[in-house]
Scaffold this active site. Structure first.
Site, PDB file in Angstrom:
ATOM      1  N   GLY A   1       9.880  41.600  71.758  1.00 40.41           N
ATOM      2  CA  GLY A   1       9.598  40.646  70.684  1.00 40.41           C
ATOM      3  C   GLY A   1      10.909  40.358  69.971  1.00 40.41           C
TER       4      GLY A   1
ATOM      5  CE1 TYR B   1       8.418  48.072  58.724  1.00 40.85           C
ATOM      6  CE2 TYR B   1       9.636  46.029  59.055  1.00 40.85           C
ATOM      7  CZ  TYR B   1       8.475  46.757  59.174  1.00 40.85           C
ATOM      8  OH  TYR B   1       7.381  46.191  59.752  1.00 40.85           O
TER       9      TYR B   1
ATOM     10  NE  ARG C   1      12.658  43.601  60.060  1.00 40.09           N
ATOM     11  CZ  ARG C   1      13.837  44.170  60.223  1.00 40.09           C
ATOM     12  NH1 ARG C   1      14.924  43.591  59.751  1.00 40.09           N
ATOM     13  NH2 ARG C   1      13.935  45.319  60.850  1.00 40.09           N
TER      14      ARG C   1
ATOM     15  CB  CYS D   1       8.716  38.839  39.345  1.00 45.69           C
ATOM     16  SG  CYS D   1       9.317  37.327  38.608  1.00 45.69           S
ATOM     17  CD  GLU D   2       7.359  43.608  43.217  1.00 39.22           C
ATOM     18  OE1 GLU D   2       7.658  44.780  43.505  1.00 39.22           O
ATOM     19  OE2 GLU D   2       6.297  43.281  42.668  1.00 39.22           O
TER      20      GLU D   2
ATOM     21  CD  GLU E   1       3.424  44.578  75.835  1.00 39.23           C
ATOM     22  OE1 GLU E   1       2.311  44.170  76.176  1.00 39.23           O
ATOM     23  OE2 GLU E   1       3.592  45.512  75.027  1.00 39.23           O
TER      24      GLU E   1
ATOM     25  CE1 TYR F   1       7.326  41.930  64.646  1.00 40.45           C
ATOM     26  CE2 TYR F   1       9.564  42.496  65.297  1.00 40.45           C
ATOM     27  CZ  TYR F   1       8.213  42.422  65.590  1.00 40.45           C
ATOM     28  OH  TYR F   1       7.759  42.820  66.817  1.00 40.45           O
TER      29      TYR F   1
END
Ligand SMILES: *Cc1c(COP(=O)(O)O)cnc(C)c1O
Length: 467
Positions: free
Chosen positions: A327, A369, A365, A396-397, A325, A425
């Protein structure tokens, strides 16, 4: 521009005669080592612009706006073929299912359908997208640790190929829904072999302390086999595991296959369970940066099939159908994110920020991560790197940083930055944080481009609201 380079003077003259513009190539012009991270056949054209799928990336940005997600169809098809060929050459009874949560829309579903792959879905929404292009339901595998009653009912009514059952609640629920419909649903049981794939905690799924699957070590998987064989509404075809992602070595697959096969043999002896299918999940890695040096798909196919075949022979078990599988490995390299540079900010002596018109709203991401990316200036793809910058998003981060400390040519407002390996992703995890419309998606193929998903508008942002 000084006309000192003889080659340039000559080219300029030729170009003038041909009525086109030729750009001065500096003596430091070189093929970027980042180019192989981009979709196959990506080049730099005579204007010094990145060319993806035969389309000038700077022109794509101007035509469709940014942030823009560009996917090369040739690379998508090539990756589908690569998995099918690498595995079935070694083990003909292999089924490749694309794990659609990595990237799905109607055009992608159509492409996967045409390539003949199966499709993993983790919600009825993903199944609905697939159905909208008449994706064959019997090639759909339904995953998830908390499939809702309505989702299971709908999946049964739509003729789903396999339900990969995650827990006892789901097993009982599915059985009763199937019996209500006088159906027998084909299922696999998802088990956790307790193998650590050495990846990020958030994407580790096959260990004991996981919300996914029936643990083998505690005896709960054995209980599930017994129960599934007893129930009338389901037919237990085999087993599934998915260790996590990305798995940068083959050893975790080999260890998990050994654990699961030895356990399947015990289940055969104890309960007369025949494993007709073995699904070893996804997690095949891709290179995100020039430092990433990873085994090829063929190496994974060798390891998985080699381990499986050896053990099957020793245990005299019948060879099951093998399912994989992938991805990320199907879509990641095919996708490129394009951004336009706006503000440039130098915190004197500390850091040089290049601010772009997207960020964690289209690619979460890096903050989620710690994911690393490379970049090229799409309209300066031949120019030498001259300074270290940090590519910041517009959200705004403070954590909204796409790439920290990357060497780039001199960047100016209006330049277009291209981030490779953004096919997996990113778009599916996009949000409307800060009321940023989600980006458009364009497919390119041999010089042609088409919008497969339009950019969201402000009306899309408030259209669902009521006063
Ligand atoms: C997410 C997922 C995959 C695909 O993982 P990749 O790393 O994208 O290959 C495969 N199987 C299951 C069950 C998954 O949840």
């Amino acid at each position: 521009m000084p006309e000192r380079c003889v080659a340039c003077v000559r080219r300029r003259l030729t170009a003038a005669l041909a009525g086109s513009t030729i750009y001065h190539m500096t003596s430091t012009a070189r093929r970027s080592p980042r180019l192989p991270l981009f979709p196959k056949d990506t080049t730099v054209n005579s204007a010094g612009h990145l060319e993806i799928g035969g389309c000038d990336a700077f022109d794509l940005a101007r035509e469709y706006g940014t942030p823009l997600y560009v996917f090369d169809e040739g690379t998508l098809r090539q990756q589908c073929r690569e998995f099918v060929e690498r595995f079935s050459a070694r083990y003909p009874d292999t089924m490749v299912c694309y794990a659609s949560k990595a990237f799905l829309n109607r055009a992608m579903a159509q492409l996967v359908k045409d390539a003949g792959l199966g499709l993993d879905v983790v919600s009825i929404g993903e199944f609905a997208i697939a159905r909208s292009v008449d994706f064959p339901s019997e090639r759909v595998y339904f995953h998830g640790n908390n499939k809702l009653q309505d989702e299971l009912a709908q999946a049964l009514d739509w003729g789903v190929g396999r339900v990969v059952v995650d827990n006892m609640y789901e097993l009982q629920l599915l059985d009763s829904l199937a019996r209500e419909r006088s159906m027998v649903q084909q299922i696999l049981l998802r088990v956790t072999p307790n193998v650590d794939p050495h990846t990020h905690e958030f994407t580790t799924t096959g260990v004991l302390d996981s919300k996914f699957g029936f643990p083998i070590a505690t005896g709960q998987a054995a209980e599930a086999v017994k129960e599934a064989m007893r129930l009338q509404g389901v037919n237990l075809l085999g087993l599934h595991f998915h260790l996590g992602s990305p798995i940068k070595e083959t050893a975790p697959y080999e260890a998990a296959i050994r654990i699961v096969l030895e356990w399947a043999r015990d289940m055969k002896r104890a309960n007369d369970f025949d494993m007709v299918e073995l699904n070893v999940g996804g997690g095949f890695p891709v290179a995100y940066t020039v430092e990433d040096n990873l085994p090829s798909i063929a190496v994974y196919a060798d390891a998985i099939i080699g381990t499986m075949s050896n053990l099957l022979m020793k245990m005299s078990l019948l060879p099951p159908r093998l399912t994989v599988e992938p991805g990320r490995a199907i879509v990641a390299r095919a996708g490129v994110a394009l951004y336009t540079v706006g503000a440039l900010k130098e915190v004197t002596g500390v850091r040089r920020f290049v601010c772009v018109d997207g960020g964690m709203s289209d690619n979460i991401r890096p903050p989620l991560y710690g994911a690393k990316y490379e970049a090229l200036v799409a309209n300066k793809a031949n120019e030498a790197d001259v300074h270290t910058v940090t590519i910041a998003g517009k959200l705004c981060e403070s954590g909204d940083i796409l790439v920290k400390d990357i060497q780039l040519p001199r960047v100016a407002t209006g330049d277009v930055l291209a981030l490779p390996v953004c096919g997996a992703y990113c778009v599916p995890m996009a949000s409307n944080y800060n009321a940023i419309p989600r980006p458009a998606i364009v497919f390119v193929d041999r010089g042609r481009s088409r919008v497969v998903r339009r950019r969201e508008t402000n009306e899309d942002l408030y259209g669902l609201d009521n006063l």
